[in-house]
Each structure stands twice: as C-alpha cells, then as structure tokens.
Design a protein around this motif. Structure first.
Motif, PDB file in Angstrom:
ATOM      1  N   LEU B 126      22.635  13.909  29.507  1.00 33.97           N
ATOM      2  CA  LEU B 126      22.684  12.563  28.912  1.00 33.97           C
ATOM      3  C   LEU B 126      21.329  11.862  29.066  1.00 33.97           C
ATOM      4  O   LEU B 126      20.859  11.170  28.146  1.00 33.97           O
ATOM      5  N   LEU B 127      20.682  12.065  30.216  1.00 30.79           N
ATOM      6  CA  LEU B 127      19.358  11.465  30.431  1.00 30.79           C
ATOM      7  C   LEU B 127      18.351  12.024  29.420  1.00 30.79           C
ATOM      8  O   LEU B 127      17.548  11.280  28.848  1.00 30.79           O
ATOM      9  N   GLU B 128      18.440  13.320  29.172  1.00 36.15           N
ATOM     10  CA  GLU B 128      17.500  13.932  28.216  1.00 36.15           C
ATOM     11  C   GLU B 128      17.731  13.380  26.803  1.00 36.15           C
ATOM     12  O   GLU B 128      16.782  13.046  26.099  1.00 36.15           O
ATOM     13  N   GLN B 129      19.005  13.250  26.413  1.00 38.78           N
ATOM     14  CA  GLN B 129      19.306  12.645  25.091  1.00 38.78           C
ATOM     15  C   GLN B 129      18.680  11.259  24.975  1.00 38.78           C
ATOM     16  O   GLN B 129      18.112  10.900  23.942  1.00 38.78           O
ATOM     17  N   ARG B 130      18.807  10.489  26.067  1.00 42.79           N
ATOM     18  CA  ARG B 130      18.291   9.114  26.066  1.00 42.79           C
ATOM     19  C   ARG B 130      16.793   9.109  25.844  1.00 42.79           C
ATOM     20  O   ARG B 130      16.273   8.358  25.003  1.00 42.79           O
ATOM     21  N   VAL B 131      16.090   9.949  26.591  1.00 38.11           N
ATOM     22  CA  VAL B 131      14.627   9.998  26.485  1.00 38.11           C
ATOM     23  C   VAL B 131      14.203  10.552  25.118  1.00 38.11           C
ATOM     24  O   VAL B 131      13.225  10.092  24.512  1.00 38.11           O
ATOM     25  N   ALA B 132      14.993  11.501  24.612  1.00 36.39           N
ATOM     26  CA  ALA B 132      14.657  12.120  23.321  1.00 36.39           C
ATOM     27  C   ALA B 132      14.707  11.116  22.175  1.00 36.39           C
ATOM     28  O   ALA B 132      14.073  11.317  21.132  1.00 36.39           O
ATOM     29  N   GLN B 133      15.446  10.012  22.371  1.00 31.31           N
ATOM     30  CA  GLN B 133      15.534   9.004  21.310  1.00 31.31           C
ATOM     31  C   GLN B 133      14.201   8.282  21.082  1.00 31.31           C
ATOM     32  O   GLN B 133      14.008   7.619  20.066  1.00 31.31           O
ATOM     33  N   GLY B 134      13.289   8.385  22.065  1.00 37.53           N
ATOM     34  CA  GLY B 134      11.924   7.935  21.824  1.00 37.53           C
ATOM     35  C   GLY B 134      11.571   6.523  22.244  1.00 37.53           C
ATOM     36  O   GLY B 134      10.410   6.129  22.195  1.00 37.53           O
ATOM     37  N   GLU B 135      12.572   5.718  22.650  1.00 30.17           N
ATOM     38  CA  GLU B 135      12.245   4.342  23.010  1.00 30.17           C
ATOM     39  C   GLU B 135      11.613   4.236  24.397  1.00 30.17           C
ATOM     40  O   GLU B 135      10.837   3.329  24.677  1.00 30.17           O
ATOM     41  N   VAL B 136      11.997   5.145  25.297  1.00 20.49           N
ATOM     42  CA  VAL B 136      11.541   5.070  26.677  1.00 20.49           C
ATOM     43  C   VAL B 136      10.075   5.519  26.786  1.00 20.49           C
ATOM     44  O   VAL B 136       9.711   6.586  26.292  1.00 20.49           O
ATOM     45  N   ALA B 137       9.252   4.697  27.413  1.00 14.70           N
ATOM     46  CA  ALA B 137       7.848   5.046  27.615  1.00 14.70           C
ATOM     47  C   ALA B 137       7.570   5.487  29.048  1.00 14.70           C
ATOM     48  O   ALA B 137       6.698   6.310  29.296  1.00 14.70           O
ATOM     49  N   GLU B 138       8.333   4.904  30.008  1.00 11.99           N
ATOM     50  CA  GLU B 138       8.126   5.252  31.407  1.00 11.99           C
ATOM     51  C   GLU B 138       9.458   5.460  32.112  1.00 11.99           C
ATOM     52  O   GLU B 138      10.355   4.630  31.999  1.00 11.99           O
ATOM     53  N   VAL B 139       9.545   6.559  32.853  1.00 17.15           N
ATOM     54  CA  VAL B 139      10.727   6.829  33.664  1.00 17.15           C
ATOM     55  C   VAL B 139      10.338   6.647  35.131  1.00 17.15           C
ATOM     56  O   VAL B 139       9.465   7.347  35.647  1.00 17.15           O
TER      57      VAL B 139
END
Lengths: 200, 200
Positions: B126-139
């Motif tokens: 689920l975390l990977e799906q979230r990041v794959a959406q492209g909005e996240v710049a920094e984790v």
C-alpha cells in the motif's frame, strides 16, 4: 490530533479502572486494538458476565455468583469464630496469611454517615441475625486500623453487645521488618501498647 | 482460598492488558465488582464495540472506524511529505510535538522475518502504491531507532528507490535534559555524529 471517536471512547472507559490515567488508558486501548483483539473480546465478555452474575453470598456477603460462597459452604471451618472484614481483598489477605479457621463476614466498606453509608448498607442487620443464631462465640473485628474502621468496630461491638459473644480486634503494633521504615503513628501506638518481656 | 470462578476468570482476562500482573488484575476485578459496576458495563461495551468496528484507514493504515482517518481527510496537510511510523502511538507523539504538516503512513510494527512479519504484513504494498501516485516528494522514515526499525527503514528506502522521492530519517542524538542520564549507546552515537559548531 485525537484518535477516532471509538478509540477515544475506549480510552475514556479504561479510566474507570483503579490507577489508570490517560497515558495508561491510551496504551491499553492501542494494545488491545493492535495486538490483542481476541484477548480483548474475552475481557469484554468476562467483565459483562461477572457484572451480570456476581452478587453477594447470602450468608457472609462476599462476592460470588453462587447463593453461598465456597467458604460458607465448607464443612471444615469453625462456626464459633466469625471474622468481620471490610472487603474481599482483606478476607483473601487473612486467608493467605493462614492460621484462621473460622468464618467471615464482609462489610464492603465501613460506616460513613457523611457519605450515606449506614449500618444496613454494610449489612449489619444480616450480621446481627447471624450472631443471634447463637453459634458464634467470638467476633474478630478485623476492620482497617483507620478512624473509620475503628468507629465501625466500636459500633458493631456495641450493637451486638447483648448476645453474649466475645469481641476481639487484630493486634496493633510494628509490622515485621525494620523499625526505621515504620510510620510514626504506628510506632507511637506500638510504644504505648508495649508488652512485658522476659528472657525465658 | 480462591475467589469464585467468574471472578477468577475476570482476573485472568485482565492479564491481557499491558503491565497488568496478578495483583493489579485482582484489584481491577474487585474494584469493578465492588464499586464501579456501571463503569464496568460501559468498559465492556466499549471494548467490544471498538474491537468490532475499529479497522484500518484505507489510505494510511492508522486505526479508525471510518474508511479514512481524520488526518487523511484533512485538506490542510502537505501531500508532498509522508512520515512512516511503526504505530499510532508514535504518530500521536509526533503530532503532539508539532511542526510536521505532512501525511502519515502507519506500519503497525516492523519487519521481522523470524516472526513471519514480512513487507505485506506491514503494508508496504500500500505504501508503494501511495508513492507511485507521484504526489509524495519526501518520505520521512520515522521507524524506531532500534535494530528492527533501522532494518525496516533501509528496506523501505531500497524498495521505493526507483520513484525519485527523497528519504530522510529523524536526527539521532542526545535528548534534551541532562547528559548524565543519557544511556551509553545514545551518547556514543551522538559523539560519533557530532556537528560543527561556531559561536556566531
């Protein structure tokens, strides 16, 4: 940030337990939801069932789901000795210490007129019926060594004075261990109540 | 002496709570039965309801009875910052400290192959799906500074390395307060990671 309403409600509900503040309540709620849902279900069911079914022993008033508790049912106790305690926890402490072979009577508190706790609330009518039956020869007044416990012991002794039973009270004094750690009230009371001693 | 079966069962059930040993369990059970039956009923109902209805936020996996938690629903958070924590309690601690305005992702644990806790158990798909959406710049990898927390942070950073996001980790060092009380591991780590200092 707050947790969701049901989690906040659960945290608030845990505050009913003795010694549980906001931090502990949070830890308990999250622990159950994160790691112990099965155990939590059993806990909820146990609480509900115990509250629903546990009442008072008809004879001694201790907590039990049966009409009579196991100790009142036991044929191996001395019916002439009756120990009056404030709570089931006190009763357990005396049983675990060993040495007392009589029966118990549990007040669930002590007299406290200011809080509306009178003789009937702590079951003194039932206690009087018990003593009136004539089997009891000695009543051990094991209420707490506090002002309220003392007052309750005195009240019971005067109330039951006409039945010809002996009354006794637990001995007061210093507990086993080092004197240095004993509180001043206990120490001065033990001093005033000092006993003759010989080296025989 | 033992208490009656339902009371013993209740004491045993309380042991599921963190930090509750036999003595505390006894005190809790007697307290509810002697003095807090109404509060006990509410507690039983709250536990049962929360366990029944509280699940995981579909977006960040924190505990909530709603499909999405209040924080994920909020329009006032920065979608480009995503903080990964091990538990809702860690998330609350960061929120209460203030200063972080982004979103969260809750693992509910850390990788622990020996206990059968793999990437899917802690929601890394689920975390990977979230990041794959492209909005996240920094984790921000805010897993615990423990061996397992470190390993989990490393695993996540390597798993998500292809998405062009920045990774960060909370700064390590001595906590505020007196050095004297800081444990040796923290102190030597803070020493090795010492920073340039000037009096400007």
């Amino acid at each position: 940030m707050r947790f969701s309403p049901l989690i906040e409600q659960l945290m608030e509900a845990f505050r009913v337990l003795p010694g549980v503040g906001p931090k502990t309540a949070q830890r308990m709620a999250l622990h159950l939801l994160e790691r112990e849902r099965e155990g939590g279900k059993r806990l909820a069911a146990s609480i509900a069932q115990a509250i629903d079914e546990v009442g008072y022993c008809q004879r001694c008033r201790t907590l039990t789901e049966a009409p009579l508790c196991a100790l009142c049912e036991s044929p191996r106790r001395d019916d002439t000795l009756l120990c009056v305690v404030e709570s089931p926890a006190d009763q357990l402490a005396i049983e675990e210490a060993g040495g007392f072979s009589g029966r118990y009577f549990v007040l669930h508190g002590h007299l406290s007129p200011i809080d509306g706790i009178g003789p009937e609330t702590i079951g003194l009518d039932l206690l009087e019926q018990r003593v009136a039956q004539g089997e009891v020869a000695e009543v051990v007044l094991a209420t707490n060594p506090t002002v309220e416990g003392e007052a309750t012991a005195h009240y019971i002794a005067s109330q039951l004075g006409d039945y010809g039973v002996r009354f006794s009270r637990l001995a007061y004094g210093v507990p086993m261990g080092e004197l240095e750690y004993v509180d001043g009230g206990t120490l001065s009371r033990a001093f005033n109540g000092r006993l003759p001693f010989s080296s025989d």
